[in-house]
Design an enzyme around this catalytic site. Structure first.
Site, PDB file in Angstrom:
ATOM      1  N   THR A  34      -5.091   2.813  86.015  1.00  9.59           N
ATOM      2  CA  THR A  34      -4.274   2.144  87.192  1.00  9.59           C
ATOM      3  C   THR A  34      -2.752   1.997  86.917  1.00  9.59           C
ATOM      4  O   THR A  34      -2.362   2.380  86.060  1.00  9.59           O
ATOM      5  CB  THR A  34      -4.605   0.733  87.177  1.00  9.59           C
ATOM      6  OG1 THR A  34      -6.091   0.612  87.386  1.00  9.59           O
ATOM      7  CG2 THR A  34      -4.242   0.134  88.370  1.00  9.59           C
ATOM      8  N   GLY A  95      -1.898   4.921  81.949  1.00  7.13           N
ATOM      9  CA  GLY A  95      -0.410   4.401  81.743  1.00  7.13           C
ATOM     10  C   GLY A  95      -0.341   3.236  80.968  1.00  7.13           C
ATOM     11  O   GLY A  95      -1.487   2.714  80.399  1.00  7.13           O
ATOM     12  N   ASP A  97       2.578  -0.250  79.590  1.00 12.74           N
ATOM     13  CA  ASP A  97       3.987  -0.783  80.123  1.00 12.74           C
ATOM     14  C   ASP A  97       5.000  -0.726  78.769  1.00 12.74           C
ATOM     15  O   ASP A  97       6.093  -0.648  78.922  1.00 12.74           O
ATOM     16  CB  ASP A  97       3.555  -2.379  80.310  1.00 12.74           C
ATOM     17  CG  ASP A  97       2.783  -2.669  81.625  1.00 12.74           C
ATOM     18  OD1 ASP A  97       3.416  -2.066  82.606  1.00 12.74           O
ATOM     19  OD2 ASP A  97       1.859  -3.095  81.400  1.00 12.74           O
ATOM     20  N   GLY A 108      -1.320  -4.142  81.693  1.00 11.40           N
ATOM     21  CA  GLY A 108      -1.513  -5.213  82.580  1.00 11.40           C
ATOM     22  C   GLY A 108      -0.441  -5.751  83.571  1.00 11.40           C
ATOM     23  O   GLY A 108      -0.629  -6.677  83.911  1.00 11.40           O
ATOM     24  N   GLY A 109       0.436  -4.734  83.563  1.00  8.69           N
ATOM     25  CA  GLY A 109       1.393  -4.869  84.429  1.00  8.69           C
ATOM     26  C   GLY A 109       0.851  -4.972  85.950  1.00  8.69           C
ATOM     27  O   GLY A 109       1.584  -5.700  86.950  1.00  8.69           O
ATOM     28  N   GLU A 116      -9.206  -2.464  82.395  1.00 11.88           N
ATOM     29  CA  GLU A 116      -8.649  -1.082  81.439  1.00 11.88           C
ATOM     30  C   GLU A 116      -9.358  -1.222  80.053  1.00 11.88           C
ATOM     31  O   GLU A 116      -9.530   0.016  79.478  1.00 11.88           O
ATOM     32  CB  GLU A 116      -7.076  -1.122  81.534  1.00 11.88           C
ATOM     33  CG  GLU A 116      -6.852  -0.767  82.971  1.00 11.88           C
ATOM     34  CD  GLU A 116      -4.996  -1.266  83.041  1.00 11.88           C
ATOM     35  OE1 GLU A 116      -4.417  -0.669  84.039  1.00 11.88           O
ATOM     36  OE2 GLU A 116      -4.686  -1.901  82.197  1.00 11.88           O
TER      37      GLU A 116
END
Length: 240
Positions: A34, A95, A97, A108-109, A116
């Site tokens: 995500t 991706g 953070d 988890g941004g 995930e």
């Protein structure tokens, strides 16, 4: 290169190399992440499916955002529970953070780290892609670590996290009054430490707190990491 250009570069580079090296293959079960870096990777995978370079890919996604993208791009979506998936994936790509030198991550941004982690901890190979800003020396002292919690446990969980040295802020919605509510119906506490943390130990300690659903520290399944640089090159760590 701009940050957005780096995101496209690293996504394309990673997907292309994984395909060339046989880590993306016909009939594979792949987890798709995500966010703004994962989405170009989803699009690149779809291009290879459309041009016939890879066939019969089965995707498990980590958010509503990724599910919608796969539907629009013609990538079939399943869950870990489906018999055809059997609770195990061949590869997951996403991706992050932050990523440190030991390939520990904060994710988890986008508030999707629970799904995930379900996908990426149940994958034989985990791949993280990022632009140059994501590479850091220490975890937890800059980007806040998200902790997904049961709403009714907000105060005792905050107190327990404070005892672990964390400063906690309830994540507020954008263009929405009140807190962010995750795809799973929970709240997010964003946590910051003044000093570097032991990522593996802290991941376990946070998850031992009653009322915590999952946290955004990823240390258990070390990823292959692709990081784009502003000069147009891509660094690769932990290739195996």
């Amino acid at each position: 290169m701009t940050q957005n250009e780096q995101k496209v570069l690293v996504a394309n580079t990673a997907v292309d190399k994984l395909l060339e090296e046989g880590k993306i293959f016909d009939g594979m079960k792949i987890g798709l992440g995500t966010g703004s870096t994962a989405m170009p990777a989803v699009k690149r995978l779809a291009e290879h499916i459309q041009n016939g370079k890879v066939k019969d890919v089965k995707a498990v996604v980590t958010s509503f955002q990724t599910a919608v993208a796969c539907q629009e791009l013609g990538i079939p979506v399943y869950t870990l529970n489906d018999k055809i998936i059997g609770g195990q994936l061949d590869l997951a790509i996403d991706g992050a953070d932050e990523v440190d030198d030991d390939c520990n991550c904060i994710k988890g941004g986008g508030a999707a780290h629970l799904r995930e982690k379900l996908v990426e901890y149940n994958s034989k190979i985990f791949v993280v892609i990022g632009d140059s800003s994501k590479a850091v020396k220490t975890i937890g002292t800059q980007f806040r670590v998200p902790v997904e919690i049961i709403g009714d446990a907000r105060v005792p969980v905050t107190q327990a996290l404070n005892k672990l040295g964390a400063d906690c802020v309830l994540r507020e919605g954008v263009k929405k009054a009140g807190p962010v509510i995750t795809d799973n119906g929970n709240m997010i506490l964003d946590c910051h430490w003044e000093s570097p943390i032991n990522v593996a130990e802290m991941e376990d300690k946070i998850n031992q707190i009653v009322g915590v659903v999952e946290n955004g520290l990823f240390s258990k399944n070390k990823p292959i990491v692709f990081i784009a640089q502003d000069d147009g090159t891509v660094d690769i760590k932990n290739w195996h």
